[in-house]
Design a protein around this motif. Structure first.
Motif, PDB file in Angstrom:
ATOM      1  N   HIS A  69       0.842  -1.206   0.000  1.00 34.85           N
ATOM      2  CA  HIS A  69       0.000   0.000   0.000  1.00 34.85           C
ATOM      3  C   HIS A  69       0.874   1.252   0.000  1.00 34.85           C
ATOM      4  O   HIS A  69       0.650   2.183  -0.794  1.00 34.85           O
ATOM      5  CB  HIS A  69      -0.894  -0.050   1.242  1.00 34.85           C
TER       6      HIS A  69
ATOM      7  N   PHE B 279       1.273   4.188  -3.066  1.00 38.73           N
ATOM      8  CA  PHE B 279       0.988   5.614  -2.920  1.00 38.73           C
ATOM      9  C   PHE B 279       2.226   6.480  -3.093  1.00 38.73           C
ATOM     10  O   PHE B 279       2.119   7.633  -3.510  1.00 38.73           O
ATOM     11  CB  PHE B 279       0.227   5.890  -1.622  1.00 38.73           C
TER      12      PHE B 279
ATOM     13  N   LEU C   4      -6.138  13.073  -6.537  1.00 36.69           N
ATOM     14  CA  LEU C   4      -5.525  12.924  -5.215  1.00 36.69           C
ATOM     15  C   LEU C   4      -6.438  13.392  -4.088  1.00 36.69           C
ATOM     16  O   LEU C   4      -6.259  12.970  -2.943  1.00 36.69           O
ATOM     17  CB  LEU C   4      -4.209  13.689  -5.152  1.00 36.69           C
TER      18      LEU C   4
ATOM     19  N   HIS D  65      -9.245  12.546  -3.303  1.00 39.49           N
ATOM     20  CA  HIS D  65      -9.982  11.425  -2.700  1.00 39.49           C
ATOM     21  C   HIS D  65      -9.081  10.453  -1.960  1.00 39.49           C
ATOM     22  O   HIS D  65      -9.560   9.429  -1.463  1.00 39.49           O
ATOM     23  CB  HIS D  65     -10.757  10.682  -3.790  1.00 39.49           C
ATOM     24  N   GLU D  66      -7.786  10.734  -1.891  1.00 38.04           N
ATOM     25  CA  GLU D  66      -6.837   9.766  -1.335  1.00 38.04           C
ATOM     26  C   GLU D  66      -6.201  10.226  -0.019  1.00 38.04           C
ATOM     27  O   GLU D  66      -5.223   9.639   0.431  1.00 38.04           O
ATOM     28  CB  GLU D  66      -5.721   9.487  -2.362  1.00 38.04           C
TER      29      GLU D  66
ATOM     30  N   ASN E 158      -5.791   7.467   2.562  1.00 40.90           N
ATOM     31  CA  ASN E 158      -4.771   6.500   2.147  1.00 40.90           C
ATOM     32  C   ASN E 158      -3.365   7.067   2.301  1.00 40.90           C
ATOM     33  O   ASN E 158      -2.448   6.359   2.728  1.00 40.90           O
ATOM     34  CB  ASN E 158      -5.001   6.087   0.693  1.00 40.90           C
TER      35      ASN E 158
END
Length: 201
Positions: free
Chosen positions: A14, A18, A40, A42-43, A46
């Motif tokens: 993960h 990223f 980005l 929406h991330e 994460n």
């Protein structure tokens, strides 16, 4: 995943994903591919989780610096200075200064955030980034750092220093033939003009 003994591999994968995504986004935004700003957005969860893993059980400072340092253009584009400043400070925590492009770009990202947050630490971060980038031959990072230093000095009313930094930024932007860097150098010059009362400029 934890029960099956697969959490470490999953979180490391993960993190790797990223790091690659943010580095790709940096290249795309630099080429004015603005759809990457929306991608980005929406991330955030994460990115935060990947950074947390890198700085804790993952014990991967290099990936943390690459992740945070690659988000400078995204953070500037979305005016996310508080959020990005927190990420890059976490990435830089307990990292010894070193002569690498990754470290220089993390310093640049930190200095840019602190400039817009009006934090006096901006000057030292940007100065370090510019000096290290010059040593490494990374003219893009040096150009960004000097353009931001021009803005910082303009805010402080140190117009002679601001103009000197802006001139270096313009020279590096032209040497790189980089339109994003030219726009940033131009922004630096505009801050100087505003501080000088030369509004027509």
């Amino acid at each position: 995943l934890r029960t099956r003994g697969e959490e470490v591999d999953a979180r490391s994968a993960h993190l790797g994903h990223f790091v690659q995504l943010t580095e790709r986004s940096h290249r795309q935004i630099r080429d004015f591919r603005t759809e990457w700003l929306a991608r980005l957005r929406h991330e955030h969860a994460n990115i935060d989780a990947a950074l947390t893993w890198a700085k804790s059980d993952g014990a991967d400072d290099e990936s943390a610096l690459r992740l945070a340092g690659s988000l400078m253009l995204y953070g500037k584009g979305h005016v996310l200075f508080w959020l990005l400043d927190g990420w890059v400070e976490r990435a830089l925590a307990n990292v010894a200064p070193n002569a690498s492009q990754t470290y220089a770009r993390a310093l640049l990202c930190s200095g840019m955030c602190k400039l817009y947050l009006q934090d006096a630490a901006s000057e030292s971060r940007l100065t370090q980034a510019a000096a290290l980038a010059m040593e490494l031959g990374d003219r893009w990072t040096q150009g960004c750092a000097t353009a931001f230093l021009a803005m910082w000095n303009a805010i402080q009313g140190r117009l002679e220093q601001a103009r000197a930094h802006a001139a270096v930024a313009v020279e590096l932007a032209d040497a790189e033939a980089d339109d994003w860097l030219r726009s940033l150098a131009g922004l630096g010059k505009s801050w100087i003009a505003l501080r000088s009362g030369e509004h027509h400029e």
